[in-house]
Scaffold this active site. Sequence first.
Site, PDB file in Angstrom:
ATOM      1  N   ARG A   1       0.955  -1.474  -0.222  1.00  0.00           N
ATOM      2  CA  ARG A   1       0.461   0.068   0.444  1.00  0.00           C
ATOM      3  C   ARG A   1       1.200   1.265  -0.085  1.00  0.00           C
ATOM      4  O   ARG A   1       2.076   1.313   0.567  1.00  0.00           O
ATOM      5  CB  ARG A   1      -1.001  -0.488   1.422  1.00  0.00           C
ATOM      6  CG  ARG A   1      -1.801  -1.040   1.332  1.00  0.00           C
ATOM      7  CD  ARG A   1      -3.006  -1.364   2.164  1.00  0.00           C
ATOM      8  NE  ARG A   1      -3.932  -1.916   2.172  1.00  0.00           N
ATOM      9  CZ  ARG A   1      -5.089  -2.231   1.805  1.00  0.00           C
ATOM     10  NH1 ARG A   1      -5.383  -1.439   0.795  1.00  0.00           N
ATOM     11  NH2 ARG A   1      -5.801  -3.564   2.127  1.00  0.00           N
TER      12      ARG A   1
ATOM     13  N   GLY B   1      -7.427  -0.974  -6.608  1.00  0.00           N
ATOM     14  CA  GLY B   1      -8.607  -0.029  -6.185  1.00  0.00           C
ATOM     15  C   GLY B   1      -8.742   1.401  -6.830  1.00  0.00           C
ATOM     16  O   GLY B   1      -7.699   2.065  -7.436  1.00  0.00           O
ATOM     17  N   ASN B   2      -9.327   1.866  -5.809  1.00  0.00           N
ATOM     18  CA  ASN B   2     -10.084   3.350  -6.004  1.00  0.00           C
ATOM     19  C   ASN B   2      -8.029   4.228  -5.428  1.00  0.00           C
ATOM     20  O   ASN B   2      -7.846   5.057  -6.362  1.00  0.00           O
ATOM     21  CB  ASN B   2     -10.352   3.761  -4.873  1.00  0.00           C
ATOM     22  CG  ASN B   2     -11.973   3.361  -5.311  1.00  0.00           C
ATOM     23  OD1 ASN B   2     -12.763   3.602  -6.504  1.00  0.00           O
ATOM     24  ND2 ASN B   2     -12.800   2.741  -4.323  1.00  0.00           N
TER      25      ASN B   2
ATOM     26  N   ILE C   1     -12.504  -6.087  -3.708  1.00  0.00           N
ATOM     27  CA  ILE C   1     -13.588  -7.728  -3.358  1.00  0.00           C
ATOM     28  C   ILE C   1     -14.801  -6.748  -2.311  1.00  0.00           C
ATOM     29  O   ILE C   1     -15.805  -6.818  -2.710  1.00  0.00           O
ATOM     30  CB  ILE C   1     -13.072  -7.881  -1.860  1.00  0.00           C
ATOM     31  CG1 ILE C   1     -12.649  -7.998  -0.921  1.00  0.00           C
ATOM     32  CG2 ILE C   1     -11.575  -9.249  -2.929  1.00  0.00           C
ATOM     33  CD1 ILE C   1     -12.525  -7.704   0.026  1.00  0.00           C
ATOM     34  N   ASP C   2     -13.722  -5.399  -2.685  1.00  0.00           N
ATOM     35  CA  ASP C   2     -15.291  -4.111  -2.280  1.00  0.00           C
ATOM     36  C   ASP C   2     -16.087  -3.810  -3.492  1.00  0.00           C
ATOM     37  O   ASP C   2     -17.538  -3.662  -2.686  1.00  0.00           O
ATOM     38  CB  ASP C   2     -14.888  -2.764  -2.338  1.00  0.00           C
ATOM     39  CG  ASP C   2     -14.260  -2.973  -0.595  1.00  0.00           C
ATOM     40  OD1 ASP C   2     -14.406  -3.805   0.540  1.00  0.00           O
ATOM     41  OD2 ASP C   2     -12.690  -2.122   0.065  1.00  0.00           O
TER      42      ASP C   2
ATOM     43  N   ARG D   1     -28.624 -18.706  18.832  1.00  0.00           N
ATOM     44  CA  ARG D   1     -28.188 -17.560  19.250  1.00  0.00           C
ATOM     45  C   ARG D   1     -28.375 -16.854  18.344  1.00  0.00           C
ATOM     46  O   ARG D   1     -28.864 -17.331  17.170  1.00  0.00           O
ATOM     47  CB  ARG D   1     -26.332 -18.285  19.200  1.00  0.00           C
ATOM     48  CG  ARG D   1     -25.800 -18.683  20.205  1.00  0.00           C
ATOM     49  CD  ARG D   1     -24.317 -19.346  20.525  1.00  0.00           C
ATOM     50  NE  ARG D   1     -24.421 -19.440  21.055  1.00  0.00           N
ATOM     51  CZ  ARG D   1     -22.527 -20.603  21.374  1.00  0.00           C
ATOM     52  NH1 ARG D   1     -21.789 -20.974  20.242  1.00  0.00           N
ATOM     53  NH2 ARG D   1     -21.920 -21.133  22.852  1.00  0.00           N
TER      54      ARG D   1
ATOM     55  N   ARG E   1     -10.335 -12.527   0.696  1.00  0.00           N
ATOM     56  CA  ARG E   1      -9.592 -11.789   0.251  1.00  0.00           C
ATOM     57  C   ARG E   1      -8.722 -13.183  -0.616  1.00  0.00           C
ATOM     58  O   ARG E   1      -7.665 -13.042  -1.749  1.00  0.00           O
ATOM     59  CB  ARG E   1      -8.181 -10.503   0.468  1.00  0.00           C
ATOM     60  CG  ARG E   1      -9.330  -9.393   0.902  1.00  0.00           C
ATOM     61  CD  ARG E   1      -8.405  -8.065   0.398  1.00  0.00           C
ATOM     62  NE  ARG E   1      -7.523  -8.290   1.179  1.00  0.00           N
ATOM     63  CZ  ARG E   1      -6.455  -7.355   1.804  1.00  0.00           C
ATOM     64  NH1 ARG E   1      -7.858  -6.131   2.561  1.00  0.00           N
ATOM     65  NH2 ARG E   1      -5.624  -7.599   1.701  1.00  0.00           N
TER      66      ARG E   1
END
Length: 365
Positions: free
Chosen positions: A78, A115-116, A139-140, A175, A288
């Site tokens: 990143r 991505g963005n 993946i978003d 649950r 991912r």
Amino acid sequence: MAKRRIGILTSGGDCPGLNATIRGVAKACFERMGEDNVEIVGIQNGYYGLINNIARDMDPSEFSGILTQGGTILGTKRQPFKMMSVIGEDNVDKIKAMKDTYKKQKLDCLLTLGGNGTHKTANLLSEEGLNVIGLPKTIDNDIFGTDVTFGFHTAVDIATDVIDRLHTTAASHSRILMVEIMGNKAGWLTLYSGIAGGADVIIIPEIPYNPKKVISALKKRSEAGKTFSIVAFAEGAFDTEEAKMKKKERARLRKEAGITTATNRLAAQIQEGTGIETRVCVPGHMLRGGSPSAYDRVLATKFGVRAAKLIECEKYGYSVAMVKSVITENPLSEVAGKTKFVTEDHQLVVTARHLGISFGDKAEL
């Protein structure tokens, strides 16, 4: 035909389909322009490698056998866009360094898979005069201008499988089980997998939730004789009170309150409000990982082939996209820096409401 020297990098978070896309680009370039007319330079670890000239010429054999391989053979790291124009303690002008690497490697063009944030930097480099083509990965599924990104459908399959498995254990123990799904700004992954997995409540960032409405929906199920419930919760979701705040203020108040995650906070509220044991499951980076689905292998290959066509035509400054099932491209300047959000009137949101799925925001249909 003049020889083309093509740089490729993968940036940001990894996801299934990166290698399939790299393969698609390479094989299509070799086929369209001839293997002797194409040189592919693999840039390691994304923009970090471009800044520091960490690159090597790749052999055509390296693009075989990677269609089904997860992750990225080029590595990724990143490099926040907001820091690209900032000269840090290392005294490196990152924009100049990237342009210098481009020239040193004698590249005719650069392909950026990401991505963005990756697209914003790709557009910046395009504006600086480099020949750049973007390929939409995340993946978003939140890249503006494309109906779908590669990696998304594989993540939907994995998240859906998680929810499927939670059904049996939730039913066995009577649950409420909450699954925290990746998606910091956009809720596409939670929305798709929540519907596919039969979740009873879906919480996404675009639709702030009221804890009381969530509790009410779950109590209604319990009173109707349902012995368990499933809540799909996007990691970036926030409640209606937090929606009135700036992001930094939300983070500060959560920290002061000792809130580890919004998911755990809502789980505690649900357990107190319903009296039903509530647990949280976080699949995290599993979403991912692994081999891309058949859908993503095909999509990645189609995107790669389109990128090869753009290279052959010397059509740069674009990002490949799928619009209404047609592979096309958008100018980087028109999509970079924009996020594709779920809208409240989106067909899937409406579909979910008609199924009785609660978004915790209002009385359901």
